[in-house]
Scaffold this motif. Structure first.
Motif, PDB file in Angstrom:
ATOM      1  N   PRO A  83     -39.150   9.440 -71.009  1.00 52.70           N
ATOM      2  CA  PRO A  83     -38.183   9.983 -70.050  1.00 52.70           C
ATOM      3  C   PRO A  83     -37.478   8.908 -69.228  1.00 52.70           C
ATOM      4  CG  PRO A  83     -40.200  11.269 -69.989  1.00 52.70           C
ATOM      5  CD  PRO A  83     -40.451  10.088 -70.874  1.00 52.70           C
ATOM      6  N   LYS A  84     -38.180   7.820 -68.901  1.00 53.78           N
ATOM      7  CA  LYS A  84     -37.537   6.739 -68.131  1.00 53.78           C
ATOM      8  C   LYS A  84     -36.402   6.107 -68.936  1.00 53.78           C
ATOM      9  CE  LYS A  84     -40.183   6.599 -64.419  1.00 53.78           C
ATOM     10  NZ  LYS A  84     -39.702   6.752 -63.073  1.00 53.78           N
ATOM     11  N   GLU A  85     -36.622   5.918 -70.247  1.00 55.98           N
ATOM     12  CA  GLU A  85     -35.546   5.392 -71.109  1.00 55.98           C
ATOM     13  C   GLU A  85     -34.354   6.330 -71.099  1.00 55.98           C
ATOM     14  OE1 GLU A  85     -36.591   4.581 -75.162  1.00 55.98           O
ATOM     15  OE2 GLU A  85     -38.542   3.806 -74.581  1.00 55.98           O
ATOM     16  N   LEU A  86     -34.640   7.599 -71.190  1.00 59.30           N
ATOM     17  CA  LEU A  86     -33.566   8.587 -71.226  1.00 59.30           C
ATOM     18  C   LEU A  86     -32.796   8.603 -69.909  1.00 59.30           C
ATOM     19  CD1 LEU A  86     -32.299  10.671 -73.045  1.00 59.30           C
ATOM     20  CD2 LEU A  86     -33.907  12.341 -72.176  1.00 59.30           C
ATOM     21  N   ILE A  87     -33.494   8.479 -68.800  1.00 54.86           N
ATOM     22  CA  ILE A  87     -32.826   8.415 -67.499  1.00 54.86           C
ATOM     23  C   ILE A  87     -31.906   7.195 -67.448  1.00 54.86           C
ATOM     24  CG2 ILE A  87     -33.203   8.062 -65.025  1.00 54.86           C
ATOM     25  CD1 ILE A  87     -35.799   9.724 -65.363  1.00 54.86           C
ATOM     26  N   SER A  88     -32.374   6.064 -67.975  1.00 57.43           N
ATOM     27  CA  SER A  88     -31.545   4.851 -68.002  1.00 57.43           C
ATOM     28  C   SER A  88     -30.318   5.050 -68.879  1.00 57.43           C
ATOM     29  CB  SER A  88     -32.366   3.670 -68.508  1.00 57.43           C
ATOM     30  OG  SER A  88     -33.432   3.409 -67.636  1.00 57.43           O
ATOM     31  N   MET A  89     -30.497   5.727 -70.023  1.00 58.01           N
ATOM     32  CA  MET A  89     -29.359   5.977 -70.919  1.00 58.01           C
ATOM     33  C   MET A  89     -28.319   6.875 -70.264  1.00 58.01           C
ATOM     34  SD  MET A  89     -31.370   6.477 -74.535  1.00 58.01           S
ATOM     35  CE  MET A  89     -30.194   7.673 -75.032  1.00 58.01           C
ATOM     36  N   VAL A  90     -28.771   7.928 -69.599  1.00 63.44           N
ATOM     37  CA  VAL A  90     -27.831   8.836 -68.926  1.00 63.44           C
ATOM     38  C   VAL A  90     -27.134   8.106 -67.782  1.00 63.44           C
ATOM     39  CG1 VAL A  90     -27.675  10.947 -67.548  1.00 63.44           C
ATOM     40  CG2 VAL A  90     -29.088  10.914 -69.599  1.00 63.44           C
ATOM     41  N   ALA A  91     -27.878   7.281 -67.057  1.00 61.02           N
ATOM     42  CA  ALA A  91     -27.273   6.509 -65.962  1.00 61.02           C
ATOM     43  C   ALA A  91     -26.199   5.574 -66.505  1.00 61.02           C
ATOM     44  CB  ALA A  91     -28.353   5.726 -65.225  1.00 61.02           C
ATOM     45  N   ALA A  92     -26.492   4.903 -67.616  1.00 57.18           N
ATOM     46  CA  ALA A  92     -25.503   3.998 -68.214  1.00 57.18           C
ATOM     47  C   ALA A  92     -24.280   4.777 -68.682  1.00 57.18           C
ATOM     48  CB  ALA A  92     -26.130   3.242 -69.381  1.00 57.18           C
ATOM     49  N   TRP A  93     -24.500   5.951 -69.214  1.00 60.71           N
ATOM     50  CA  TRP A  93     -23.387   6.768 -69.684  1.00 60.71           C
ATOM     51  C   TRP A  93     -22.472   7.162 -68.530  1.00 60.71           C
ATOM     52  CZ3 TRP A  93     -22.453  12.347 -69.783  1.00 60.71           C
ATOM     53  CH2 TRP A  93     -21.457  12.710 -70.683  1.00 60.71           C
ATOM     54  N   HIS A  94     -23.052   7.362 -67.340  1.00 60.11           N
ATOM     55  CA  HIS A  94     -22.275   7.708 -66.152  1.00 60.11           C
ATOM     56  C   HIS A  94     -21.813   6.471 -65.382  1.00 60.11           C
ATOM     57  CE1 HIS A  94     -22.524  12.107 -65.849  1.00 60.11           C
ATOM     58  NE2 HIS A  94     -23.682  11.982 -66.489  1.00 60.11           N
ATOM     59  N   GLY A  95     -22.188   5.295 -65.841  1.00 60.86           N
ATOM     60  CA  GLY A  95     -21.790   4.073 -65.161  1.00 60.86           C
ATOM     61  C   GLY A  95     -22.615   3.783 -63.925  1.00 60.86           C
ATOM     62  N   LEU A  96     -23.854   4.211 -63.914  1.00 58.65           N
ATOM     63  CA  LEU A  96     -24.748   4.007 -62.773  1.00 58.65           C
ATOM     64  C   LEU A  96     -26.015   3.292 -63.233  1.00 58.65           C
ATOM     65  CD1 LEU A  96     -24.579   7.596 -61.211  1.00 58.65           C
ATOM     66  CD2 LEU A  96     -23.386   5.582 -60.397  1.00 58.65           C
ATOM     67  N   GLU A  97     -26.834   2.969 -62.264  1.00 58.23           N
ATOM     68  CA  GLU A  97     -28.162   2.427 -62.546  1.00 58.23           C
ATOM     69  C   GLU A  97     -29.167   3.576 -62.514  1.00 58.23           C
ATOM     70  OE1 GLU A  97     -29.026  -0.859 -63.058  1.00 58.23           O
ATOM     71  OE2 GLU A  97     -26.888  -1.299 -63.095  1.00 58.23           O
ATOM     72  N   ALA A  98     -30.301   3.384 -63.178  1.00 58.29           N
ATOM     73  CA  ALA A  98     -31.349   4.405 -63.145  1.00 58.29           C
ATOM     74  C   ALA A  98     -31.841   4.629 -61.716  1.00 58.29           C
ATOM     75  CB  ALA A  98     -32.507   4.007 -64.050  1.00 58.29           C
ATOM     76  N   SER A  99     -31.846   3.570 -60.918  1.00 62.80           N
ATOM     77  CA  SER A  99     -32.290   3.712 -59.518  1.00 62.80           C
ATOM     78  C   SER A  99     -31.342   4.607 -58.720  1.00 62.80           C
ATOM     79  CB  SER A  99     -32.407   2.339 -58.863  1.00 62.80           C
ATOM     80  OG  SER A  99     -31.147   1.689 -58.885  1.00 62.80           O
ATOM     81  N   ASP A 100     -30.040   4.638 -59.106  1.00 59.56           N
ATOM     82  CA  ASP A 100     -29.089   5.518 -58.425  1.00 59.56           C
ATOM     83  C   ASP A 100     -29.420   6.992 -58.687  1.00 59.56           C
ATOM     84  OD1 ASP A 100     -27.684   3.326 -57.488  1.00 59.56           O
ATOM     85  OD2 ASP A 100     -26.315   3.295 -59.208  1.00 59.56           O
ATOM     86  N   ILE A 101     -29.877   7.288 -59.892  1.00 58.64           N
ATOM     87  CA  ILE A 101     -30.240   8.666 -60.226  1.00 58.64           C
ATOM     88  C   ILE A 101     -31.508   9.076 -59.489  1.00 58.64           C
ATOM     89  CG2 ILE A 101     -31.130  10.118 -62.108  1.00 58.64           C
ATOM     90  CD1 ILE A 101     -29.076   8.878 -63.912  1.00 58.64           C
ATOM     91  N   LEU A 102     -32.453   8.145 -59.370  1.00 58.90           N
ATOM     92  CA  LEU A 102     -33.718   8.453 -58.714  1.00 58.90           C
ATOM     93  C   LEU A 102     -33.639   8.344 -57.192  1.00 58.90           C
ATOM     94  CD1 LEU A 102     -36.103   6.628 -61.182  1.00 58.90           C
ATOM     95  CD2 LEU A 102     -35.514   9.048 -61.116  1.00 58.90           C
ATOM     96  N   ALA A 103     -32.543   7.764 -56.675  1.00 58.58           N
ATOM     97  CA  ALA A 103     -32.387   7.591 -55.225  1.00 58.58           C
ATOM     98  C   ALA A 103     -32.069   8.932 -54.569  1.00 58.58           C
ATOM     99  CB  ALA A 103     -31.285   6.576 -54.938  1.00 58.58           C
ATOM    100  N   SER A 104     -32.015   8.925 -53.261  1.00 55.58           N
ATOM    101  CA  SER A 104     -31.784  10.169 -52.523  1.00 55.58           C
ATOM    102  C   SER A 104     -30.309  10.415 -52.238  1.00 55.58           C
ATOM    103  CB  SER A 104     -32.567  10.149 -51.205  1.00 55.58           C
ATOM    104  OG  SER A 104     -32.106   9.077 -50.406  1.00 55.58           O
ATOM    105  N   GLY A 105     -29.421   9.611 -52.784  1.00 59.35           N
ATOM    106  CA  GLY A 105     -27.995   9.782 -52.531  1.00 59.35           C
ATOM    107  C   GLY A 105     -27.477  11.117 -53.032  1.00 59.35           C
ATOM    108  N   ARG A 106     -26.472  11.659 -52.304  1.00 61.65           N
ATOM    109  CA  ARG A 106     -25.946  12.964 -52.668  1.00 61.65           C
ATOM    110  C   ARG A 106     -24.471  12.908 -53.021  1.00 61.65           C
ATOM    111  NH1 ARG A 106     -28.135  17.108 -48.242  1.00 61.65           N
ATOM    112  NH2 ARG A 106     -26.514  16.057 -47.084  1.00 61.65           N
ATOM    113  N   SER A 107     -23.991  11.738 -53.438  1.00 63.86           N
ATOM    114  CA  SER A 107     -22.590  11.670 -53.861  1.00 63.86           C
ATOM    115  C   SER A 107     -22.422  12.490 -55.133  1.00 63.86           C
ATOM    116  CB  SER A 107     -22.175  10.214 -54.107  1.00 63.86           C
ATOM    117  OG  SER A 107     -22.811   9.724 -55.266  1.00 63.86           O
ATOM    118  N   ARG A 108     -21.210  12.987 -55.329  1.00 67.12           N
ATOM    119  CA  ARG A 108     -20.954  13.863 -56.472  1.00 67.12           C
ATOM    120  C   ARG A 108     -21.306  13.188 -57.794  1.00 67.12           C
ATOM    121  NH1 ARG A 108     -17.853  18.406 -57.947  1.00 67.12           N
ATOM    122  NH2 ARG A 108     -17.436  18.798 -55.764  1.00 67.12           N
ATOM    123  N   ILE A 109     -20.950  11.923 -57.936  1.00 69.08           N
ATOM    124  CA  ILE A 109     -21.214  11.195 -59.185  1.00 69.08           C
ATOM    125  C   ILE A 109     -22.718  11.081 -59.425  1.00 69.08           C
ATOM    126  CG2 ILE A 109     -20.959   8.973 -60.331  1.00 69.08           C
ATOM    127  CD1 ILE A 109     -18.320   8.667 -58.736  1.00 69.08           C
TER     128      ILE A 109
END
Length: 158
Positions: A83-109
């Motif tokens: 699952p961690k690999e998959l999170i990294s792949m989805v983050a890269a697809w959206h132009g983000l880092e995996a830490s951005d997905i796991l962070a508490s930020g609530r920006s639309r992206i």
């Protein structure tokens, strides 16, 4: 013009005469047994239709999961199993880092990427035959399980 005589007596104890000019002759009242049989047959037909609809929904879900797996294979050449690999792949697809997905930020992206990652991990688990509960997915994404349920509903997976 056809005249039919009804066999039942009216309130005045006289035979009723019904003309067949656009007036439907009322059918005889069904007995309790006949009504029960009719209701039973209707219920059986409804149950069969419900089972058929559920089977079609399961088949559609299987096709969707197979399509997602093909897309995932096309993106990476192989299917990610972690699952961690998959999170990294989805983050890269959206132009983000995996830490951005796991962070508490609530920006639309970040939220859209997070929801996509949650849906991807959920589908990956279903494809691979593992069962990740929503609390387990919540711990993986550092979220409450109700947030995971909300994300899956937003992506049409729940």
């Amino acid at each position: 013009m056809t005249i039919a005589v009804c066999g039942r007596a009216t309130m005045a104890n006289a035979k009723r005469i019904v003309f067949d000019e656009g007036i439907n002759i009322a059918p005889r009242k069904k007995s309790g047994r006949e009504r029960l049989i009719e209701l039973s047959l209707r219920w059986s037909a409804e149950q069969a239709a419900r089972r058929e609809a559920e089977q079609q929904a399961r088949d559609a879900l299987q096709r969707t999961m197979a399509e997602h797996r093909r897309r995932l294979q096309d993106m990476t050449g192989n299917v990610a199993t972690d699952p961690k690999e998959l999170i990294s792949m989805v983050a890269a697809w959206h132009g983000l880092e995996a830490s951005d997905i796991l962070a508490s930020g609530r920006s639309r992206i970040a939220v859209e990427a997070r929801y996509d990652a949650i849906a991807a991990v959920h589908l990956l688990c279903k494809i691979n035959g593992r069962q990740y509960s929503t609390p387990l997915l919540g711990r993986l994404f550092r979220r409450d399980h109700t947030t995971i349920i909300h994300a899956l509903r937003k992506r049409g997976l729940r």
